[in-house]
Enzyme design. Structure first.
Site, PDB file in Angstrom:
ATOM      1  N   SER A  99     -21.820-114.396 -70.525  1.00 35.84           N
ATOM      2  CA  SER A  99     -21.653-114.063 -69.107  1.00 35.84           C
ATOM      3  C   SER A  99     -22.992-113.988 -68.388  1.00 35.84           C
ATOM      4  CB  SER A  99     -20.951-112.707 -69.015  1.00 35.84           C
ATOM      5  OG  SER A  99     -21.085-112.172 -67.725  1.00 35.84           O
TER       6      SER A  99
ATOM      7  N   TYR B 271     -20.364-103.965 -70.858  1.00 37.12           N
ATOM      8  CA  TYR B 271     -19.807-105.322 -70.892  1.00 37.12           C
ATOM      9  C   TYR B 271     -20.933-106.327 -71.176  1.00 37.12           C
ATOM     10  CZ  TYR B 271     -18.036-109.788 -69.187  1.00 37.12           C
ATOM     11  OH  TYR B 271     -17.703-111.123 -69.088  1.00 37.12           O
TER      12      TYR B 271
END
Ligand SMILES: NC(=O)c1ccc[n+]([C@@H]2O[C@H](COP(=O)([O-])OP(=O)(O)OC[C@H]3O[C@@H](n4cnc5c(N)ncnc54)[C@H](O)[C@@H]3O)[C@@H](O)[C@H]2O)c1
Length: 341
Positions: A130, A155
């Site tokens: 990501s 995350y």
């Protein structure tokens, strides 16, 4: 040829599965997804319904990638040569209050995939990383050569950990792996936890939308078809296995950015979204947008800008995302109108 796609009922996974089944006649896709209720599962059912048109070429397994025996059994049965790991607990803000879900899916689940690749001779593991690994990197555009050791959310930390784990497995067991850092993906039947979708829901209900950092945010919004195109190209070219001077394998390991390479200001983005929601008939032409906008400060875990350097992707695969925000948001607005009426 069977290809594993984890997270196949998810936004990107379902689009990837559809593309593989449409374009490659000889491919069977085995899709694993635990249908997590992080967001409205009707969207996942809708995506699976669309994939069911491919009959036996799409095998859906409802299961958790953190379930090691299940993953082991699937690799044993289908002898995957290519595996694409997209299953994950996504979302930056949710990780602040629900860390367990991230450790289970993104760390334990990913470890199980790596182990299965190791024991079943997988020739290429492609996995989702990501843009959030860049944290509050000041230098733009973000390059995969930048140091990314300062995640600002759990995350992001799990996604960076995936890259580190993949590197170790590539080095130790000579497993070719490619990590893809996606930048803010959007499109039809996307994720309701993301701004464009959440804004639309709120505007429709007459609620106010909150625009973070007083609108001074820039995002490299990337249309889902561009992400899928990138994955499909990358999947077909595993990093080469080579031996170093010490006689040991040089890790067949790569990481690429897939982003639009053209960040848009959040306020411009909201403007285009408004216009497209009116064109598609989701909102009336006289909707009072000004009354439904609230400029608020930055949120924890958020970053002010994301901007992808895609030169490596272009050099190695001759491709970079190109869908304009207007074109992409138009497709989203049209889908929204059809789905929700
Ligand atoms: N959409 C984006 O903007 C974006 C940006 C960067 C990275 N990513 C990454 O891309 C991947 C796909 O994202 P998406 O937007 O399609 O998200 P998504 O939430 O729509 O898809 C992920 C799917 O994985 C499934 N899943 C979660 N945990 C699982 C588990 N333990 N076992 C099996 N299935 C599980 C979920 O049910 C979901 O359907 C994720 O890894 C995400 O972190 C997405």
């Amino acid at each position: 040829m069977s290809i594993l796609v984890t997270g196949a009922a998810g936004f990107i996974g379902a689009n990837l599965a559809k593309r593989l089944l449409t374009e490659f006649d000889e491919v069977q896709v085995v899709g694993v997804d635990n249908l997590s209720d992080y967001y409205d599962t009707r969207l996942k059912e809708e995506r699976l319904k669309e994939l069911s048109q491919y009959g036996e070429r799409f095998v859906f397994v409802k299961g958790n990638i953190a379930d090691k025996p299940l993953i082991e059994q699937l690799f044993d049965e289908y002898k995957f040569k290519t595996a694409v790991n997209l299953a994950a607990q996504a979302g930056v803000r949710y990780s602040i209050t629900n860390p367990d879900a991230y450790i289970e899916s993104n760390i334990i689940g990913f470890y199980n995939i790596l182990e299965a690749c190791r024991h079943h001779g997988v020739e290429h593991l492609v996995y989702a990383s990501s843009s959030s690994v860049y944290g509050s990197n000041k230098k733009v555009p973000y390059s995969t050569d930048d140091k990314v050791d300062n995640p600002v959310s759990l995350y992001a930390a799990t996604k960076k950990s995936n890259e580190l784990m993949a590197h170790a497995y590539s080095k130790l067991y000579n497993i070719p792996s490619t990590g893809l850092r996606f930048f803010t993906v959007y499109g039809p039947c996307g994720r309701p936890d993301m701004a464009y979708f959440g804004f639309t829901n709120k505007l429709l209900k007459g609620e106010k939308i909150q625009i973070f950092n007083y609108g001074n945010c820039k995002r490299d919004f990337t249309y889902v078809d561009d992400i899928v195109e990138g994955i499909v190209r990358v999947m077909q070219h595993a990093p080469e296995k080579q031996v170093g001077e010490d006689g040991l394998p040089i890790p067949p390991y790569k990481v690429y950015n897939i982003g639009n390479n053209s960040p848009e200001n959040l306020l411009d983005f909201v403007q285009i979204l408004q216009e497209e929601l009116i064109s598609a008939g989701v909102l009336p032409a006289d909707y009072d947008f000004e009354a439904h906008k609230e400029l608020v400060p930055m949120q924890p875990g958020d970053v002010p800008v994301t901007y992808a350097d895609t030169s490596a992707l272009e050099a190695d695969f001759g491709f970079k995302p190109h869908t304009s925000l207007r074109e992409g948001l138009r497709k989203f607005a049209e889908w929204y109108k059809e789905f929700y009426g």
